[in-house]
Design a protein around this motif. Structure first.
Motif, short mmCIF file in Angstrom:
data_model
loop_
_atom_site.label_atom_id
_atom_site.label_comp_id
_atom_site.label_asym_id
_atom_site.label_seq_id
_atom_site.Cartn_x
_atom_site.Cartn_y
_atom_site.Cartn_z
N ASP A 549 -9.23 35.77 7.35
CA ASP A 549 -10.14 35.80 6.22
C ASP A 549 -9.36 36.07 4.94
N ARG A 550 -9.80 35.52 3.83
CA ARG A 550 -9.07 35.68 2.57
C ARG A 550 -9.02 37.13 2.11
N ALA A 551 -9.93 37.96 2.60
CA ALA A 551 -9.97 39.36 2.16
C ALA A 551 -8.98 40.25 2.91
N VAL A 552 -8.27 39.69 3.88
CA VAL A 552 -7.30 40.46 4.65
C VAL A 552 -5.90 39.97 4.31
N THR A 553 -5.02 40.88 3.97
CA THR A 553 -3.65 40.53 3.63
C THR A 553 -2.68 41.26 4.55
N GLY A 554 -1.43 40.82 4.52
CA GLY A 554 -0.38 41.50 5.27
C GLY A 554 -0.25 41.09 6.71
N VAL A 555 -1.11 40.16 7.16
CA VAL A 555 -1.04 39.73 8.56
C VAL A 555 0.15 38.80 8.74
N SER A 556 1.03 39.16 9.65
CA SER A 556 2.14 38.29 10.01
C SER A 556 2.07 38.03 11.51
N VAL A 557 2.77 37.02 11.95
CA VAL A 557 2.75 36.70 13.38
C VAL A 557 4.17 36.72 13.90
N ARG A 558 4.28 37.05 15.16
CA ARG A 558 5.58 37.08 15.83
C ARG A 558 5.53 36.10 16.99
N SER A 559 6.46 35.19 17.01
CA SER A 559 6.49 34.24 18.11
C SER A 559 6.86 34.94 19.42
N GLY A 560 6.39 34.38 20.50
CA GLY A 560 6.69 34.95 21.81
C GLY A 560 5.46 35.58 22.43
N PRO A 561 5.61 36.12 23.64
CA PRO A 561 4.45 36.61 24.38
C PRO A 561 4.07 38.06 24.11
N VAL A 562 4.92 38.82 23.42
CA VAL A 562 4.71 40.27 23.30
C VAL A 562 3.97 40.60 22.00
N ALA A 563 2.69 40.96 22.14
CA ALA A 563 1.86 41.38 21.00
C ALA A 563 2.11 40.50 19.77
N PRO A 564 1.91 39.20 19.87
CA PRO A 564 2.26 38.31 18.76
C PRO A 564 1.44 38.53 17.49
N LEU A 565 0.23 39.07 17.63
CA LEU A 565 -0.64 39.22 16.47
C LEU A 565 -0.70 40.66 15.96
N ILE A 566 -0.84 41.64 16.86
CA ILE A 566 -1.11 43.00 16.39
C ILE A 566 0.12 43.90 16.49
N HIS A 567 1.29 43.34 16.29
CA HIS A 567 2.52 44.14 16.36
C HIS A 567 2.77 44.94 15.08
N ASP A 568 2.11 44.59 13.99
CA ASP A 568 2.40 45.27 12.72
C ASP A 568 1.10 45.61 11.98
N LEU A 569 0.17 46.24 12.67
CA LEU A 569 -1.12 46.54 12.06
C LEU A 569 -1.00 47.42 10.82
N GLU A 570 0.06 48.23 10.75
CA GLU A 570 0.21 49.11 9.59
C GLU A 570 0.46 48.33 8.30
N GLN A 571 0.82 47.05 8.42
CA GLN A 571 1.03 46.22 7.23
C GLN A 571 -0.26 45.58 6.72
N TRP A 572 -1.30 45.61 7.53
CA TRP A 572 -2.55 44.94 7.15
C TRP A 572 -3.29 45.72 6.06
N ALA A 573 -3.99 44.99 5.23
CA ALA A 573 -4.77 45.63 4.17
C ALA A 573 -6.00 44.78 3.87
N VAL A 574 -7.00 45.43 3.28
CA VAL A 574 -8.21 44.74 2.85
C VAL A 574 -8.23 44.72 1.33
N VAL A 575 -8.50 43.55 0.77
CA VAL A 575 -8.55 43.42 -0.68
C VAL A 575 -9.99 43.14 -1.10
N GLU A 576 -10.29 43.47 -2.35
CA GLU A 576 -11.66 43.27 -2.88
C GLU A 576 -11.93 41.79 -3.08
#
Length: 576
Positions: A549-576
């Motif tokens: 969603d456009r209101a979520v920033t900081g999401v990055s992806v990691r290739s491979g089978p190990v936690a490819p989406l939620i490996h860096d939740l501390e980088q995620w943020a919500v914008v107005e």
């Protein structure tokens, strides 16, 4: 996904399995924006809060969010996290590595220390496994010729410095990631020996390991495994859910649609980056998670299909972030080196006729651009090793250059026109169906008679005789043990049963090197042995697509089978 989000209130009503941790927790980090929520489409499930004991995809996802470590393996190489601690080599002979913690703590305020590291070492060394079992059968496969395995050397502890020093008979490429604090030692010790005092429980774990007390180790092993198993548990104590990572599990529930998990910031996390989102909900993705973006879901990662191509295109047109990565597998043609393909010349002639680009275009259709081409069975495009492997393996000259006279090359290899080949592929895969059609048309024109051996269970069929070639996905190995499992002589899980003593020796050398540059050179030599055998023709890595969603920033992806989406939740943020 926004402040005071209605989704946040709705989600709160379904998290009923475990009680909230937040009511009695200390204040969250200053970086957390109150009342912010992100909802993630998820297909995982928590069955254990000890991912080292039960390494399912869902358990590993949760561990990535709730456990700190010395670093991660990314694209086959170690990326350190010095906010957790450092790992150094203190002696080459005998090989000794020091694992030195910074000042991390569990979310109940108990420090991580040498006891947690020693417990992690004992689990990885097999000391906690029931009699007759080993913790890692793949690692044992690297040393099948050894009649007697040497007993592991118990590490030296520096309790004041929160460190241990581990001595091994041989160097190992995985030395930096060999020790994990997967579960709290004070919880394990408390459960194993009925102790309430955390420091006393830690000391009991240390004594059991140092004294090699069989009865005590059995108790520790049972507590290490059983305490954190929540497969059928409906009331999970807070001590089972303790976290050393950026987030902690606040609650989860199961229903017919799947499992939902609520993550909240760990107030005692001391990593380099601290959380920004007050609550992250992992919820069942449903039949069409992409369409739910902007509604009940904020972030989702899916396989690209014909069905979701137009939907993703529409999101891109509206400036929603869309990221493409790969899932750690590679599409390839594998040849069984028997029958028609008993001779290398026949295999080479066939593989030089395979139309790699056409296969990807036909198989992927509108998603063809998402499939990154590859020439390697051992390394992924974009990884630090890939360019060296690609350059040194000899693939371009041996298999990658299409034959100018494919029919003549086939005949010269002793294969008569019209020779039938049984080609396996997965009928349920859009890509595999299109790839088979492209292969059939191209090589059929050069005198090979392709027989449709499509199946609904390609994994089972590949274990049976009768097939000559297979269009399939293969996991890219991350360790020497995994390479040995796929390509080692005598491996029960060998992809095609190709034996090569020189390759076996190279895999052993790779396992025992600690120099990353030497490791890349050895990986290239192993790849070269696979190229010379002419048993595989890789096309592309298998993609995944992440829509946000456009209101979520900081999401990055990691290739491979190990936690490819939620490996860096501390980088995620919500914008107005």
């Amino acid at each position: 996904m926004s402040r005071k989000s209605p989704r946040r209130a709705a989600a709160a009503g379904v998290v009923v399995v475990v009680a909230s941790l937040t009511a009695c927790a200390p204040g969250v980090p200053d970086t957390v924006v109150p009342d912010t929520t992100v909802t993630v489409g998820w297909t995982g499930e928590i069955t254990s809060f000890n991912a080292a004991a039960s390494p399912t995809r869902g358990n590993i996802d949760i561990a990535e969010a709730t456990r700190s470590s010395f670093g991660d393996i990314v694209d086959g190489e170690f990326v350190p996290d010095e906010s957790f601690g450092t790992v150094t080599i203190v002696s080459d002979i005998p090989f000794t590595a020091r694992y030195d913690l910074a000042e991390p703590a569990w979310s109940d305020g108990i420090p991580l220390d040498a006891a947690d590291l020693l417990l992690g070492w004992a689990a990885g060394s097999g000391l906690l496994a029931p009699e007759g079992e080993t913790e890692d059968e793949d690692e044992a496969d690297l040393d099948d010729d050894a009649e007697v395995q040497e007993a592991p050397i118990v590490p030296e502890l520096d309790e004041f410095a929160r460190a241990i020093e581990v001595t091994s008979p041989e160097p190992t490429i995985g030395w930096q990631s060999a020790i994990e604090a997967s579960v709290p030692a004070h919880v394990v010790g408390g459960r194993a020996f009925g102790l309430d005092d955390a420091m006393e429980a830690k000391q009991a774990v240390i004594r059991a390991i140092q004294d090699e007390d069989d009865a005590a180790l059995e108790a520790v092993g049972e507590a290490w495994t059983d305490t954190f198993d929540v497969t059928e548990v409906t009331d999970v104590p807070a001590y089972v859910r303790l976290s050393s990572g950026a987030y902690q599990v606040d609650g989860f529930t199961r229903d017919d649609d799947g499992q939902s998990v609520t993550l909240v910031p760990n107030p005692l996390y001391a990593g380099a980056a601290t959380p920004q989102v007050a609550r992250i909900d992992l919820v069942p993705m449903g039949d069409d998670g992409v369409s739910a973006i902007g509604g009940r879901i904020d972030v989702v990662q899916v396989a690209p299909t014909l069905q979701n191509r137009a939907i993703v295109d529409d999101f891109e047109r509206r400036d929603n972030p869309v990221l493409t990565s790969h899932d750690g597998t590679v599409w390839t043609v594998l040849l069984r080196p028997t029958g028609v393909f008993a001779k290398p010349a026949a295999r080479t002639a066939f593989l030089r006729t395979v139309p790699a680009r056409d296969i990807v275009d036909r198989g992927a259709g509108g998603w063809a651009s998402a499939y990154t081409a590859t020439t390697s069975m051992l390394s992924a495009p974009g990884s630090p090793a890939y360019d060296i492997v690609n350059e040194d393996s000899g693939f371009a000259s041996v298999l990658g250059t299409p034959s100018r006279e494919p029919a003549l090359e086939r005949a010269a290899a002793g294969v008569a026109a019209g020779t039938s080949l049984c080609v396996l592929y997965d009928r349920g895969s859009e890509f595999a169906v299109g790839a088979f059609e492209a292969l059939r048309d191209a090589v059929g024109a050069e005198g090979w008679n392709i027989v449709d051996c499509g199946t609904d269970d390609i994994v089972a069929e590949m274990d049976e005789p009768g097939w000559d070639a297979a269009i399939t996905r293969v996991s890219l190995p991350q360790t020497p043990a995994q390479i040995a499992a796929q390509w080692g002589s005598g491996s029960e899980t060998s992809l095609i049963g190709d034996a090569d003593a020189d390759r076996d020796e190279l895999i052993t050398q790779l396992d025992q090197t600690v120099d990353v540059y030497e490791a890349r050179e050895l990986l290239a030599r192993i790849e070269s042995s696979i190229v010379r055998a002419a048993v595989a023709r890789p096309f592309a890595v298998n993609p995944t697509v992440t829509v946000t969603d456009r209101a979520v920033t900081g999401v990055s992806v990691r290739s491979g089978p190990v936690a490819p989406l939620i490996h860096d939740l501390e980088q995620w943020a919500v914008v107005e």
